[in-house]
Design an enzyme around this catalytic site. Structure first.
Site, short mmCIF file in Angstrom:
data_model
loop_
_atom_site.label_atom_id
_atom_site.label_comp_id
_atom_site.label_asym_id
_atom_site.label_seq_id
_atom_site.Cartn_x
_atom_site.Cartn_y
_atom_site.Cartn_z
N CYS A 47 0.84 -1.19 0.00
CA CYS A 47 0.00 0.00 0.00
C CYS A 47 0.89 1.25 0.00
O CYS A 47 2.00 1.23 0.54
CB CYS A 47 -0.91 0.01 1.23
SG CYS A 47 -2.06 1.42 1.25
N ASP A 49 0.50 3.75 1.71
CA ASP A 49 0.49 4.32 3.06
C ASP A 49 1.92 4.57 3.56
O ASP A 49 2.74 3.68 3.55
CB ASP A 49 -0.24 3.36 4.01
CG ASP A 49 -0.57 4.01 5.35
OD1 ASP A 49 0.35 4.49 6.02
OD2 ASP A 49 -1.76 4.03 5.72
N ARG A 51 3.08 4.76 6.34
CA ARG A 51 3.50 4.06 7.56
C ARG A 51 3.95 2.63 7.31
O ARG A 51 4.31 1.91 8.24
CB ARG A 51 2.34 4.06 8.58
CG ARG A 51 1.94 5.47 9.01
CD ARG A 51 0.59 5.47 9.68
NE ARG A 51 -0.48 5.08 8.76
CZ ARG A 51 -1.77 5.01 9.10
NH1 ARG A 51 -2.13 5.29 10.34
NH2 ARG A 51 -2.67 4.65 8.21
N HIS A 103 -2.23 -3.85 5.08
CA HIS A 103 -2.08 -3.50 6.50
C HIS A 103 -3.43 -3.19 7.13
O HIS A 103 -4.33 -2.66 6.47
CB HIS A 103 -1.15 -2.29 6.64
CG HIS A 103 -1.68 -1.03 6.01
ND1 HIS A 103 -2.24 -0.01 6.75
CD2 HIS A 103 -1.78 -0.64 4.72
CE1 HIS A 103 -2.63 0.95 5.94
NE2 HIS A 103 -2.38 0.60 4.69
N CYS A 106 -6.16 0.16 6.91
CA CYS A 106 -5.91 0.70 5.56
C CYS A 106 -7.01 1.70 5.17
O CYS A 106 -8.18 1.34 5.06
CB CYS A 106 -5.83 -0.42 4.54
SG CYS A 106 -5.44 0.16 2.87
CO CO Z 1 -3.43 1.29 3.02
#
Ligand code: CO
Length: 215
Positions: A47, A49, A51, A103, A106
């Site tokens: 992803c 993302d 993090r 994750h 999400c």
């Molecule tokens: Co995500």
């Protein structure tokens, strides 16, 4: 006091300089050696993302992981970006493993399950595929409390993307000719930094007839 509009990016550039100098102080040949070629054994489909940075969460070094990331770690078989990465990883790099790593928490999956952000016309089209996964598992998902449903949905999304990989002619051809790569579905916990494996498929995995391109 004048405000430097590039203060944030200047910080990154300074950090980059310090990072490069730090590495060279230990190994003056580091970048010279790394620049010659890449031989990663892994393709990571994750992803976007911020993090869940691929190399960081598995403590890997530059050169170890070929990476593709998009919103909600999807493998959509009309997405030439992901398919190009996949083709290069299989045909040129000969990666041994492909990891789809999603994750918990999400935002992409959460957005797909809600009707907020209705103005995000492009992103909503991308997330439409996740709504289809919800529909596929609707009865199980709707029997769960909200928080558990969200976690289960994230798992289903990851498993579905691994299946999508197995449904490509590229993976099926590679499985036939070199019995690899192995496909993995992983989920990362934002709250504890830990990864769990949800699914593994190798060249012996049964492929339903309608998805089979290679006999
Ligand atoms: Co995500």
């Amino acid at each position: 006091m004048t405000h430097d509009p590039n203060a944030l990016t200047n910080r990154l550039l300074l950090e980059n300089k310090a990072w490069s100098e730090e590495i060279l102080s230990h190994d003056p040949e580091y970048f010279h050696t790394l620049a010659k070629e890449q031989r990663p054994k892994f393709l990571w489909i994750g992803c976007s993302d911020s993090r869940v940075p691929a190399e960081t969460v598995v403590n890997a070094n530059p050169g170890e992981i070929f990476v593709h990331r998009n919103i909600a770690n999807q493998v959509i078989t009309t997405d030439f970006n992901c398919l190009s990465v996949l083709q290069y990883a299989i045909s040129v790099l000969h990666v041994e493993h492909i990891i789809v790593c999603g994750h918990y928490g999400c935002g992409g999956v959460q957005a797909a399950l809600s009707r907020e952000n209705s103005g995000m016309m492009i992103a909503n089209k991308w997330l439409l595929h996740i709504k289809d996964i919800y529909r596929l598992h609707q009865s199980e998902l709707e029997s769960l409390p909200a928080e558990q449903m969200f976690r289960r949905m994230i798992q289903f999304n990851i498993i579905e993307q691994v299946n999508n990989l197995a449904h490509t002619s590229m993976i099926q051809t590679s499985w036939k000719h070199r019995k690899g790569p192995t496909l993995h579905g992983w989920v990362y916990g934002l709250e504890n930094g830990l990864i769990e494996e949800l699914i593994t498929l190798d060249h012996t995995a049964p492929i339903e007839a309608i998805y089979r391109f290679i006999d």
